[in-house]
Scaffold this active site. Structure first.
Site, short mmCIF file in Angstrom:
data_model
loop_
_atom_site.label_atom_id
_atom_site.label_comp_id
_atom_site.label_asym_id
_atom_site.label_seq_id
_atom_site.Cartn_x
_atom_site.Cartn_y
_atom_site.Cartn_z
N ASP A 64 1.23 -1.02 -0.08
CA ASP A 64 0.15 -0.01 0.14
C ASP A 64 1.28 0.95 0.31
O ASP A 64 2.08 1.39 0.29
CB ASP A 64 -0.87 0.11 0.87
CG ASP A 64 -2.45 0.44 0.87
OD1 ASP A 64 -2.44 1.06 0.26
OD2 ASP A 64 -3.54 0.52 1.37
N TRP A 65 0.55 2.76 0.50
CA TRP A 65 1.14 3.29 0.11
C TRP A 65 1.99 4.11 0.94
O TRP A 65 2.01 4.30 2.19
CB TRP A 65 -0.05 4.57 -0.23
CG TRP A 65 0.74 5.95 -0.48
CD1 TRP A 65 1.02 7.49 0.56
CD2 TRP A 65 0.67 6.86 -1.92
NE1 TRP A 65 1.57 8.22 -0.18
CE2 TRP A 65 0.73 8.15 -1.83
CE3 TRP A 65 0.11 6.55 -2.73
CZ2 TRP A 65 0.71 9.23 -2.59
CZ3 TRP A 65 0.51 7.88 -3.97
CH2 TRP A 65 0.05 8.69 -3.35
#
Length: 796
Positions: free
Chosen positions: A331-332
């Site tokens: 994820d980010w």
């Protein structure tokens, strides 16, 4: 039915549920190949493995590492920094060449400046990126572009916005969920994007979570069933993602993401092994078994270990035990989080080594791609990350790119998707909203209201498209919804069109503060005295309360109780003596026990999307019979958040003697609750055998009769209860099957379920499945029967 969609018939919707109709098939995207004349992307996907190995053998270490890096679009946009771009957005050729040609990056994601673009703009942007990748690099490997297509193509202006996942779960309609995913895939490809970061398969069992609304709710089986439908809707029944109406799904967030101890996003969760496997794994396993091509990892920690550093979960469980062959993406910024947030390593270089060695294939770096690529190359040369680990990661990335047909057609074209944002697609979104909205309370049959009624519409959610949609709508937090959704109807506008504007008075009472840089929950009094006064002149009050839009960390809260101003408005309106219909429009169940008893009718809309206002109005005034069922337990108190899946200890009876250990299970409404304007009777529950061998299958039948005066749809749930479990205390009950049926007044249908004995197993303390002999109870509606699971299976 939505006013601007009346010319569409329900028949047209239903006949298009599982696939595009015949006309759409004729108009299917024209495939223009760049290589292998006459070979379509779908055909190219049949010889993927030899092509992957041949290309991998040609790649340098730097080319391989570049494939493992993903950046956000702003990095290559014109502007003063890589954190924001100038408007109107334009690709900066020099920045693009540095990222894609020099560093050979394999992926780009997201929308510039967190704002939706038209399909035509998307096509232009992605064409420039792919031209650089396929014309200016040595091996001409196309970029894979990914986007958060959460309830429709989030970042495309004009795309069809469906109800959020929590509402889709409430519909209990597998066909509608799959159809929504098919349409989202089609419209994502119309935007030249082949990779969707969806569905969310986290177990949404904690109502404090700011992402519960992104899930299918608190039940593992419901999540698994709906997750499978979305994967197949995105990828096709045969997972032919080379078909240019399909996208690669990215199931997320593997796993245990939504139940941190604090209730706040991206924090530590304490989850025993048996709970992790029993409740959090099933939806992911079902999606992997359904062929999902990629997976995104939990941004948080489990038992003190960041999931992006968890070799046992990412490699041993996911890749080895579950046999997942697809692409594993972070994820980010989660590689950076290993040292910046979690302090498990001292610097970025060691964070990269830890994440890649744990099983990460692609880093969603967002911004700083140079340090990732340079450090990973150095780590391989130093022997701290093996060449074999890099090859495995790149093999998985190339596999998805080949299966998507990107080497043959790196860009799909908006003009080839004539049904983008079409009335047909919007009708499907409306129908999903109509079947999701849940009638929680209806004292003295207050609903449906007469169309001749004079009503007051009030509350902060009454006139907001932002609140109807929630976040991941045209932007991350949903704060830009009003810029794109003006043609759709708010709750107020839908009611005005339903019964005539002359019969509707609108006074907000409370409003969310309009500043986009404030907190989502900031609100203020807005003519509350006037709203209370106006109630005296109408037949009924429609009070629209809930939440403004939010997502992820900004959506954290400290009190699950609905806001004080909304409570004040509700109590003051109730005190007028006029009947109040409470409409809830919220991403998670905010506690309303302070005034619930004063509300004779309560309707839960969840986050129903652009067509939710129309669907709600049709329910309030009787055009549609509600059929939604709660996908979670609605709590009565903020300190009583036990889900329906719990142990018998949560419901202890008062004991004898000096000490009282009575336990109070006290939800406002239980999982599966949902009323109708008609009534249903369950009868004649039958099991085909009283004793079931461990390798056998139980067939359950039950009759359901519509005993009311209106046609309706009923979601039929089958639960089982294990009466004794030796290794781990059993749950009180578990959902094993569900189906949704339609019944005319007086009609009876027999519903049949098949339940293999193996599905009655539970997870033991060592993570292994345990199937014990003993007595089980089956419950469907108010009907119960028991059977015995035999210790010895019958011979095959």
């Amino acid at each position: 039915m939505a006013k601007h969609l009346q010319h569409l018939t329900l028949l047209a919707l239903l006949t298009g549920t599982l696939a595009l109709d015949a006309q759409a098939q004729k108009q299917k995207v024209k495939v223009k190949t760049k290589a292998a004349a006459g070979q379509t992307p779908g055909a190219a996907a049949t010889n993927v493995e030899p092509r992957v190995e041949a290309l991998l053998a040609q790649m340098t270490l730097e080319e391989k590492v570049g494939q493992m890096a993903q950046i956000t679009l702003d990095v290559i946009g014109k502007g003063n920094s890589r954190f924001a771009s100038d408007e109107p957005f334009a690709v900066d050729p020099a920045k693009l060449r540095d990222a894609v040609v020099k560093y050979k990056l394999g992926s780009v994601l997201n929308a510039a400046n967190n704002r939706a673009r038209t399909p035509q703009v998307w096509e232009s942007i992605i064409q420039q990126i792919q031209d650089a990748a396929t014309k200016e690099t040595r091996l001409k490997i196309p970029v894979i572009y990914g986007i958060d297509a959460v309830h429709g193509e989030t970042y495309t202006a004009g795309a069809t916005m469906f109800p959020q996942q929590i509402a889709q779960a409430a519909s209990r309609n597998r066909q509608l969920v799959r159809r929504g995913a098919e349409i989202t895939a089609y419209e994502t490809r119309a935007s030249s994007i082949p990779w969707a970061f969806s569905p969310v398969l986290d177990l949404g069992s904690d109502p404090r979570s700011p992402r519960q609304w992104e899930t299918f709710g608190e039940d593992p089986y419901l999540g698994a069933e709906m997750g499978r439908e979305i994967v197949k809707g995105y990828e096709g029944e045969q997972n032919n993602i080379g078909d240019p109406t399909h996208v690669a799904a990215s199931i997320k967030h593997f796993m245990g993401y939504q139940v941190p101890q604090s209730g706040k996003d991206r924090t530590n969760a304490y989850i025993p092994l048996e709970s992790l496997y029993e409740y959090h794994l099933p939806a992911f396993k079902a999606a992997i078994d359904a062929g999902a091509n990629s997976i995104m990892i939990n941004s948080g920690l489990i038992n003190g270990v960041p999931m992006h550093a968890n070799y046992e979960i990412l490699t041993k469980l996911l890749k080895e035990d579950l046999g997942f062959k697809g692409l594993v993406v972070t994820d980010w910024g989660d590689i950076d989080n290993l040292y910046k947030r979690d302090h498990v390593v001292p610097n970025v270089k060691e964070a990269i080594a830890l994440a890649i060695n744990s099983g990460i294939d692609m880093g969603m770096l967002a911004y700083q791609y140079e340090e990732f690529c340079d450090n990973l190359v150095a780590l391989v040369k130093e022997g701290k990350v093996s060449q074999a680990r890099v090859d495995d990661a790149v093999r998985r990335i190339l596999r998805v790119k080949y299966k998507l047909g990107l080497f043959e057609q790196p860009v799909t074209h908006a003009k080839d998707y004539p049904k983008f944002g079409s009335p047909e697609h919007e009708q499907a979104a409306y129908q999903t909203a109509a079947e999701a909205i849940t009638l929680l309370k209806n004292q003295n049959a207050l609903l449906p209201l007469k169309k001749s009624s004079k009503v007051l519409v009030t509350g902060p959610n009454a006139n907001s498209m932002r609140a109807l949609n929630g976040a991941w709508t045209y932007s991350w937090q949903g704060e830009k919804v009003e810029d794109f959704a003006a043609k759709y109807n708010t709750i107020l506008e839908s009611i005005q069109k339903e019964i005539g504007a002359q019969n509707v008075r609108y006074v907000p009472g409370v409003s969310y503060n309009p500043k986009q840089d404030g907190k989502y929950y900031d609100e203020s009094v807005d003519k509350m005295d006037e709203a209370v006064a106006a109630a005296k002149d109408v037949d009924a009050v429609i009070l629209c309360l809930g939440e403004n839009s939010y997502a992820e960390k900004p959506g954290d809260l400290n009190d699950l109780t609905i806001s004080p101003l909304q409570i004040e408005l509700a109590k003051r309106l109730a005190a007028t003596g006029k009947p109040v219909v409470l409409v809830l429009n919220e991403g998670r169940p905010r506690v309303i026990s302070a005034f619930e008893q004063q509300m004779p009718a309560i309707v839960q809309t969840y986050l129903p999307g652009n067509h939710g206002g129309d669907a709600l109005a049709d329910i309030l005034f009787g055009d549609v019979n509600p059929s939604g069922k709660l996908p979670y337990t609605y709590p009565r108190y903020p300190n009583a958040l036990v889900s329906y899946i719990h142990k018998y200890a949560e419901e202890q009876k008062k004991g004898e003697g000096a000490y009282n250990y009575e336990a109070d299970y006290n939800p406002q409404w239980e999982f599966g609750h949902g009323l109708s304007y008609t009534s249903y009777q369950y009868s004649n529950l039958q099991l085909d055998k009283a004793s079931l061998p461990k390798n056998g299958t139980l067939t359950v039948t039950v009759q359901v009769t519509n005993t009311g005066q209106r046609e309706g749809k009923e979601a039929v749930h089958l639960y089982t209860s294990d009466q004794v479990a030796a290794s781990v205390a059993p749950d009180v009950r578990r959902l094993r099957r569900f189906d949704k049926i339609s019944l005319k007044p007086g009609e009876t249908k027999t519903v049949t379920f098949s339940l293999p004995a193996a599905e009655l197993a539970y997870t033991g303390r060592d993570g292994a499945k345990v199937l014990e002999a003993g007595d089980f109870e089956v419950r469907v509606g108010d009907q119960t029967k028991r059977f015995t699971l035999m210790d010895s299976p019958t011979p095959n």
